[in-house]
Structure formats: C-alpha cells, structure tokens
Design a protein around this motif. Structure first.
Motif, mmCIF file in Angstrom:
data_model
loop_
_atom_site.group_PDB
_atom_site.id
_atom_site.type_symbol
_atom_site.label_atom_id
_atom_site.label_comp_id
_atom_site.label_asym_id
_atom_site.label_seq_id
_atom_site.Cartn_x
_atom_site.Cartn_y
_atom_site.Cartn_z
ATOM 1 N N ALA A 1 3.379 10.678 -6.195
ATOM 2 C CA ALA A 1 4.600 11.303 -6.973
ATOM 3 C C ALA A 1 4.084 12.117 -8.286
ATOM 4 O O ALA A 1 4.546 13.138 -8.822
ATOM 5 C CB ALA A 1 5.676 10.338 -7.194
ATOM 6 N N ARG A 2 2.891 11.429 -8.662
ATOM 7 C CA ARG A 2 2.276 12.018 -10.018
ATOM 8 C C ARG A 2 3.205 12.500 -10.999
ATOM 9 O O ARG A 2 2.950 13.424 -11.616
ATOM 10 C CB ARG A 2 1.389 13.468 -9.411
ATOM 11 N N GLY A 3 4.006 11.401 -11.394
ATOM 12 C CA GLY A 3 4.901 11.804 -12.434
ATOM 13 C C GLY A 3 6.077 12.548 -12.362
ATOM 14 O O GLY A 3 7.084 12.892 -13.032
ATOM 15 N N THR A 4 6.142 13.367 -11.008
ATOM 16 C CA THR A 4 7.326 14.038 -10.788
ATOM 17 C C THR A 4 8.812 13.544 -9.999
ATOM 18 O O THR A 4 9.602 14.033 -10.059
ATOM 19 C CB THR A 4 6.902 15.202 -9.639
ATOM 20 N N GLY A 5 8.316 12.087 -9.720
ATOM 21 C CA GLY A 5 9.521 11.498 -8.949
ATOM 22 C C GLY A 5 9.880 11.758 -7.464
ATOM 23 O O GLY A 5 10.619 11.392 -7.120
ATOM 24 N N GLN A 6 8.768 12.841 -6.995
ATOM 25 C CA GLN A 6 9.218 13.118 -5.632
ATOM 26 C C GLN A 6 7.632 13.361 -4.819
ATOM 27 O O GLN A 6 6.780 13.864 -5.539
ATOM 28 C CB GLN A 6 10.262 14.280 -5.340
ATOM 29 N N ARG B 1 0.940 -1.283 -0.057
ATOM 30 C CA ARG B 1 0.212 0.042 -0.129
ATOM 31 C C ARG B 1 0.737 1.364 0.154
ATOM 32 O O ARG B 1 0.554 2.314 -0.721
ATOM 33 C CB ARG B 1 -0.899 -0.118 1.058
ATOM 34 N N LEU B 2 1.998 1.242 0.756
ATOM 35 C CA LEU B 2 2.808 2.425 0.780
ATOM 36 C C LEU B 2 3.438 2.687 -0.747
ATOM 37 O O LEU B 2 3.560 3.824 -1.161
ATOM 38 C CB LEU B 2 4.006 2.103 1.815
ATOM 39 N N ALA B 3 3.975 1.572 -1.181
ATOM 40 C CA ALA B 3 4.532 1.753 -2.603
ATOM 41 C C ALA B 3 3.592 2.373 -3.410
ATOM 42 O O ALA B 3 3.880 3.189 -4.518
ATOM 43 C CB ALA B 3 5.005 0.204 -3.090
ATOM 44 N N GLN B 4 2.173 1.805 -3.436
ATOM 45 C CA GLN B 4 1.211 2.225 -4.438
ATOM 46 C C GLN B 4 1.041 3.863 -4.296
ATOM 47 O O GLN B 4 0.762 4.735 -5.035
ATOM 48 C CB GLN B 4 -0.260 1.573 -4.243
ATOM 49 N N LYS B 5 1.109 4.296 -2.778
ATOM 50 C CA LYS B 5 0.765 5.568 -2.479
ATOM 51 C C LYS B 5 1.833 6.462 -2.923
ATOM 52 O O LYS B 5 1.835 7.667 -3.143
ATOM 53 C CB LYS B 5 0.688 5.552 -0.912
ATOM 54 N N ARG C 1 15.376 10.357 1.178
ATOM 55 C CA ARG C 1 14.681 10.937 2.103
ATOM 56 C C ARG C 1 15.488 12.347 2.340
ATOM 57 O O ARG C 1 16.684 12.152 2.776
ATOM 58 C CB ARG C 1 14.340 10.194 3.298
ATOM 59 N N SER C 2 14.839 13.182 2.604
ATOM 60 C CA SER C 2 15.284 14.428 2.887
ATOM 61 C C SER C 2 14.020 15.077 3.878
ATOM 62 O O SER C 2 12.938 14.823 3.735
ATOM 63 C CB SER C 2 15.997 15.491 1.952
ATOM 64 N N ARG C 3 14.111 16.305 4.538
ATOM 65 C CA ARG C 3 13.360 16.935 5.357
ATOM 66 C C ARG C 3 11.879 17.197 4.389
ATOM 67 O O ARG C 3 11.890 18.269 3.709
ATOM 68 C CB ARG C 3 13.845 18.168 6.119
ATOM 69 N N GLY C 4 10.983 16.577 4.552
ATOM 70 C CA GLY C 4 9.773 16.629 4.140
ATOM 71 C C GLY C 4 9.569 16.485 2.666
ATOM 72 O O GLY C 4 8.598 16.710 2.197
ATOM 73 N N VAL C 5 10.607 15.633 2.098
ATOM 74 C CA VAL C 5 10.589 15.216 0.893
ATOM 75 C C VAL C 5 10.903 13.805 0.621
ATOM 76 O O VAL C 5 12.077 13.485 1.191
ATOM 77 C CB VAL C 5 11.512 16.057 -0.248
ATOM 78 N N VAL C 6 10.521 12.973 -0.079
ATOM 79 C CA VAL C 6 10.660 11.604 -0.599
ATOM 80 C C VAL C 6 11.069 11.636 -1.896
ATOM 81 O O VAL C 6 10.086 11.960 -2.865
ATOM 82 C CB VAL C 6 9.800 10.501 -0.132
ATOM 83 N N ALA C 7 12.177 11.153 -2.442
ATOM 84 C CA ALA C 7 12.213 11.293 -4.022
ATOM 85 C C ALA C 7 12.536 9.652 -4.507
ATOM 86 O O ALA C 7 12.946 9.020 -3.790
ATOM 87 C CB ALA C 7 13.769 11.731 -4.295
ATOM 88 N N LEU C 8 11.772 9.428 -5.339
ATOM 89 C CA LEU C 8 11.842 8.044 -6.233
ATOM 90 C C LEU C 8 13.069 7.954 -6.754
ATOM 91 O O LEU C 8 13.225 8.303 -7.749
ATOM 92 C CB LEU C 8 10.567 7.749 -6.754
ATOM 93 N N THR C 9 14.035 7.364 -6.338
ATOM 94 C CA THR C 9 15.287 6.873 -7.014
ATOM 95 C C THR C 9 15.334 5.553 -7.998
ATOM 96 O O THR C 9 16.004 5.432 -8.936
ATOM 97 C CB THR C 9 16.333 6.650 -6.037
ATOM 98 N N ASP C 10 14.298 4.763 -7.608
ATOM 99 C CA ASP C 10 14.240 3.488 -8.451
ATOM 100 C C ASP C 10 12.676 3.038 -8.619
ATOM 101 O O ASP C 10 12.207 2.336 -7.868
ATOM 102 C CB ASP C 10 14.962 2.325 -7.531
#
Length: 229
Positions: free
Chosen positions: A161-166, A152-156, A200-209
C-alpha cells in the motif's frame, strides 16, 4: 564530477581514484522502460547493473507455473543474482522485471572481473551487498516455511500500500509475492473483507481498516516467540 554516479553507492567512494575513473569511463548508463524484462532464465549476464533510479522485481517461475517474488532491487543497490551469475559464469535461473522506469549503470563483465581481481574495496562492496541479500533470501525461505500465511498477507498488504491505502494487483500477483496459490490468497482476502479490513474491486484492494490489518501484521513477533525451539 556532477555525473559521478558512484556517489550513490557509499562502498564505491572508497575506490582508488584511478580505479573509479576506469569504472566511470568503461561503464554505460542505460534506461529501461516500465514493464520490460531485464533478464530471464537461461541467459548469461554481460554486465552488472547498479540501479540509479527505479525498482526491479526478481522472481522465479516453478515448473508447475507458480511464481514467487524473491526480492526487489531499489535505487542504490545491485542485483545479487547477477553478481552470482557473473562470478560463477552461470546462466540466470530467474527473471528481472522493471516495476518502474529504470536507470542504471552497466559495468561490463571484463571491467567487473578486473576490479574484483584488483581492488579490495570493490570486492568488499560486491560481497557486502551479496551477503546482505543472501540474508534476505534466507528470511524469505523461513517465512514461507514457518510463518502463518494470514500474517504474511497482512504484512504484504501494508508494504504494498506504501501509505496510499490501496494496492493495484491481482490475486495472482499477490500470490506470487507470498509464494502460494491464487486460491489461497483469494480465500484469505475474502476473510479480511468479511472482517471489514479491506474492500475489493477489480484489480484493486483498498485498506478500509488499516489499524486492524497492522494489528494482524504485528502478530509476527508474538507468533515467532510462541514457536517451539
């Protein structure tokens, strides 16, 4: 008419022209800034909002203080909780927050009641939207009760991310999306980062893979098939 906002709602195009004229004449166009509380618990709705632009998040707060996101209302939709409260003359049990700037058509309670009583087409429009959202809510309940939280977390993450990657959200906000505790989300995000899927950084999660995250998200169907009947 160029200002005929009912064109955004296919179900309203079938209204009798005279009734649609009443709807247009008696309704009010309203604007709400991003971050505003549109409705909250223990208040009664005075109108039905049909969203023309923007997005509204509807969430519930438990007695223990835990939040859960129930659904979002997008442009071209109405809020099923408002519909239910108008029909039952009840107070809200959740709150609606403007995730973006919102523009909506507000149908006063008296007009809503009159159209529900007088128009089969309007009733069909209202109850079709109601039925669809109720099906969505049952799906939320099923996901919380039965689906693996890492899936569920992966899906969320993919969704937000809505195509932005973060994703710009705190761990608490993501926990509210999933109906779980912040500590659980933090632990899972730590595991995702260890696998190289996110940073991860403060308030941001970036999808790297992204393929890795999407592969986990796609396990939902296989996991559902493996559940005992």
């Amino acid at each position: 008419m160029s200002d005929d906002w009912t064109r955004q709602f296919p179900g309203l195009s079938r209204l009798d022209p005279a009734l649609r004229e009443v709807l247009l004449r008696e309704s009010t166009l309203v604007s709400v800034p991003e971050g505003a509380v549109i409705f909250g618990p223990h208040t009664k709705p005075e109108s039905l909002l049909l969203l023309l632009d923007g997005r509204v998040r509807v969430q519930q707060l438990s007695e223990s203080g835990r939040e859960i996101v129930l659904y979002r209302v997008e442009a071209g939709e109405s809020c099923v909780m408002t519909t239910a409260c108008l029909l039952a003359h009840e107070e809200y049990s959740a709150e609606g927050l403007a995730e973006t700037a919102v523009r909506a058509a507000a149908i006063p309670r008296a007009v809503f009641d009159g159209l529900v009583a007088a128009s089969v087409e309007f009733r069909t429009f209202i109850f079709t939207a109601y039925a669809r959202r109720m099906a969505d809510l049952f799906l939320v309940i099923e996901e919380i009760a039965f689906q693996r939280l890492d899936i569920r977390l992966a899906q969320k993450l993919v969704e937000l991310a809505r195509g932005t990657g973060q994703i710009r959200a705190t761990h608490q906000q993501m926990a509210a999306e999933l109906g779980t505790a912040r500590e659980v989300v933090s632990r899972l995000l730590g595991e995702f980062q260890r696998r190289g899927w996110i940073a991860r950084s403060r308030g941001v999660v970036a999808l790297t893979d992204i393929p890795g995250i999407e592969a986990l998200a796609a396990q939902d169907q296989a996991w559902q098939r493996s559940r005992p009947a």
